[in-house]
Design a protein around this motif. Structure first.
Motif, short mmCIF file in Angstrom:
data_model
loop_
_atom_site.label_atom_id
_atom_site.label_comp_id
_atom_site.label_asym_id
_atom_site.label_seq_id
_atom_site.Cartn_x
_atom_site.Cartn_y
_atom_site.Cartn_z
N THR A 35 0.83 -1.22 0.00
CA THR A 35 0.00 0.00 0.00
C THR A 35 0.86 1.25 0.00
OG1 THR A 35 -0.21 0.23 2.43
CG2 THR A 35 -1.86 -1.16 1.30
N ARG A 36 2.06 1.15 0.53
CA ARG A 36 2.94 2.32 0.59
C ARG A 36 3.66 2.55 -0.73
NH1 ARG A 36 5.19 -0.45 5.84
NH2 ARG A 36 3.33 -0.22 7.14
N GLU A 37 3.63 1.54 -1.61
CA GLU A 37 4.33 1.61 -2.89
C GLU A 37 3.41 1.87 -4.07
OE1 GLU A 37 6.05 -2.26 -2.95
OE2 GLU A 37 7.50 -1.81 -1.37
N THR A 38 2.12 1.56 -3.93
CA THR A 38 1.22 1.67 -5.07
C THR A 38 0.98 3.14 -5.43
OG1 THR A 38 -0.91 1.00 -6.00
CG2 THR A 38 -0.89 1.55 -3.68
N PRO A 39 1.07 3.47 -6.71
CA PRO A 39 0.89 4.86 -7.12
C PRO A 39 -0.53 5.39 -6.91
CG PRO A 39 1.35 3.45 -9.01
CD PRO A 39 1.45 2.60 -7.81
N ARG A 40 -1.50 4.51 -6.75
CA ARG A 40 -2.89 4.95 -6.56
C ARG A 40 -3.16 5.50 -5.16
NH1 ARG A 40 -7.25 0.94 -8.53
NH2 ARG A 40 -8.48 2.78 -8.11
N LEU A 41 -2.25 5.23 -4.23
CA LEU A 41 -2.44 5.70 -2.86
C LEU A 41 -1.40 6.75 -2.49
CD1 LEU A 41 -3.16 2.31 -1.04
CD2 LEU A 41 -4.81 4.05 -1.73
N HIS A 54 -10.13 2.69 5.57
CA HIS A 54 -10.21 4.04 6.14
C HIS A 54 -8.86 4.53 6.65
CE1 HIS A 54 -10.62 1.40 9.63
NE2 HIS A 54 -10.31 2.40 10.40
N ARG A 55 -7.82 3.71 6.49
CA ARG A 55 -6.48 4.07 6.96
C ARG A 55 -5.57 4.54 5.82
NH1 ARG A 55 -5.70 1.72 12.06
NH2 ARG A 55 -7.39 0.33 12.62
N VAL A 56 -6.03 4.45 4.60
CA VAL A 56 -5.23 4.87 3.45
C VAL A 56 -5.89 6.07 2.80
CG1 VAL A 56 -4.33 2.55 3.03
CG2 VAL A 56 -6.40 3.29 1.84
N VAL A 57 -5.11 6.79 2.00
CA VAL A 57 -5.63 7.95 1.29
C VAL A 57 -5.31 7.76 -0.20
CG1 VAL A 57 -5.49 10.45 0.99
CG2 VAL A 57 -5.29 9.44 3.27
N ALA A 58 -6.36 7.75 -1.00
CA ALA A 58 -6.17 7.62 -2.45
C ALA A 58 -5.73 8.95 -3.03
CB ALA A 58 -7.47 7.16 -3.10
N ARG A 59 -4.93 8.88 -4.07
CA ARG A 59 -4.51 10.13 -4.74
C ARG A 59 -5.74 10.83 -5.32
NH1 ARG A 59 0.71 10.57 -4.32
NH2 ARG A 59 2.01 8.72 -4.41
N ASP A 60 -6.67 10.05 -5.84
CA ASP A 60 -7.94 10.56 -6.35
C ASP A 60 -9.03 9.88 -5.52
OD1 ASP A 60 -10.15 11.40 -7.77
OD2 ASP A 60 -9.77 10.10 -9.49
N PRO A 61 -9.53 10.56 -4.47
CA PRO A 61 -10.40 9.88 -3.51
C PRO A 61 -11.72 9.35 -4.07
CG PRO A 61 -10.13 12.21 -2.94
CD PRO A 61 -9.27 11.94 -4.13
N GLY A 62 -12.29 9.98 -5.10
CA GLY A 62 -13.57 9.51 -5.61
C GLY A 62 -14.67 9.70 -4.57
N GLY A 112 -14.72 7.26 -0.66
CA GLY A 112 -13.52 6.46 -0.49
C GLY A 112 -13.45 5.23 -1.37
N GLU A 113 -14.26 5.16 -2.42
CA GLU A 113 -14.28 3.97 -3.28
C GLU A 113 -12.93 3.73 -3.96
OE1 GLU A 113 -16.45 1.43 -3.61
OE2 GLU A 113 -17.42 2.46 -1.95
N ARG A 114 -12.23 4.79 -4.32
CA ARG A 114 -10.94 4.61 -4.99
C ARG A 114 -9.93 3.96 -4.04
NH1 ARG A 114 -12.96 8.42 -8.07
NH2 ARG A 114 -13.17 8.01 -10.26
N ALA A 115 -9.99 4.30 -2.77
CA ALA A 115 -9.09 3.68 -1.79
C ALA A 115 -9.42 2.19 -1.68
CB ALA A 115 -9.23 4.35 -0.43
N ARG A 116 -10.70 1.86 -1.64
CA ARG A 116 -11.11 0.45 -1.57
C ARG A 116 -10.66 -0.31 -2.83
NH1 ARG A 116 -14.46 -0.81 2.50
NH2 ARG A 116 -15.35 -2.61 1.44
N ASP A 117 -10.82 0.33 -3.98
CA ASP A 117 -10.39 -0.30 -5.24
C ASP A 117 -8.88 -0.54 -5.24
OD1 ASP A 117 -13.02 -0.17 -6.11
OD2 ASP A 117 -12.68 1.55 -7.44
N ALA A 118 -8.11 0.46 -4.80
CA ALA A 118 -6.66 0.33 -4.76
C ALA A 118 -6.25 -0.79 -3.80
CB ALA A 118 -6.01 1.65 -4.34
N LEU A 119 -6.92 -0.88 -2.65
CA LEU A 119 -6.62 -1.97 -1.71
C LEU A 119 -6.97 -3.33 -2.30
CD1 LEU A 119 -7.71 -0.55 1.74
CD2 LEU A 119 -5.45 -1.38 1.11
#
Length: 156
Positions: free
Chosen positions: A78-84, A127-135, A138-145
Motif C-alpha cells: 500500500t505504501r508503494e502503489t501509485p494509486r495511494l 479508512h487508513r489509506v488515502v487515495a490520490r484521487d479519492p472519488g 472512499g471507493e478509490r481507496a477500496r479499489d486500490a486496496l
C-alpha cells in the motif's frame, strides 16, 4: 457527523457499511417504536468479565510467521502503489493482525489462516489509506486496496 482527520480515523479498528433497511424492515422499525424505544428494553448479553476474557483469548490465537509476513507485505504494497498517497501505517498492520485473530476465534480456531487476513483487509485498512484521487465515499481507496490484495502472494 463530520469527516474525521486521518489521525483520528486510524484509531478505529473497522469501518463497516450498514446501509439502509428494506422498506419492509423500515416499516417494522416505525411500528415497533410507537410506544417505547428499544433502548429501554436492552439487557446485557455479556458481562465486562466476558469481554475481557474474549480479549485475552483473542490475543492467544496463534499467528504463524508466514501470516505476519503476509500482513507486512500487504502494508508495504500500500505504501508503494501509485494509486495511494498514504499507505497503511504500522498501527494498521497491528489492527489487521488483531482482527484476523478475532475472526479465527469466532470461527472456532486457535490459529489464523490467510483467509482471515484477506476477509478483513478492506474493513480494517480502507479508512487508513488515502487515495490520490479519492472519488466518492472512499471507493478509490477500496479499489486500490483490492488491487493490492490481488497482487500480494497468499502464503500456503
Amino acid at each position: 457527523t463530520y469527516p474525521l482527520p486521518e489521525s483520528q480515523l486510524d484509531r478505529f479498528l473497522l469501518k463497516t457499511r450498514v446501509g439502509y433497511p428494506s422498506e419492509k424492515d423500515e416499516k417494522e422499525v416505525l411500528r415497533s417504536q410507537t410506544l417505547v424505544h428499544p433502548i429501554e428494553a436492552l439487557k446485557p448479553v455479556v458481562s465486562a468479565q466476558d469481554v475481557l476474557g474474549l480479549q485475552r483469548a483473542t490475543r492467544e490465537v496463534r499467528v504463524d510467521d508466514a501470516i505476519v509476513d503476509y500482513v507486512v507485505a500487504i502494508a508495504a504494497r500500500t505504501r508503494e502503489t501509485p494509486r495511494l498517497a498514504v499507505g497503511v501505517s504500522p498501527r494498521g498492520s497491528l489492527a489487521l493482525r488483531r482482527a484476523a485473530q478475532a475472526r479465527a476465534l469466532v470461527l472456532g480456531r486457535d490459529y489464523v489462516v490467510p483467509d482471515d487476513v484477506k476477509a478483513l483487509a478492506l474493513p480494517v485498512l480502507a479508512h487508513r489509506v488515502v487515495a490520490r484521487d479519492p472519488g466518492e465515499n472512499g471507493e478509490r481507496a477500496r479499489d486500490a486496496l483490492g488491487e493490492v490484495l490481488d497482487k500480494v502472494a497468499i502464503p500456503l
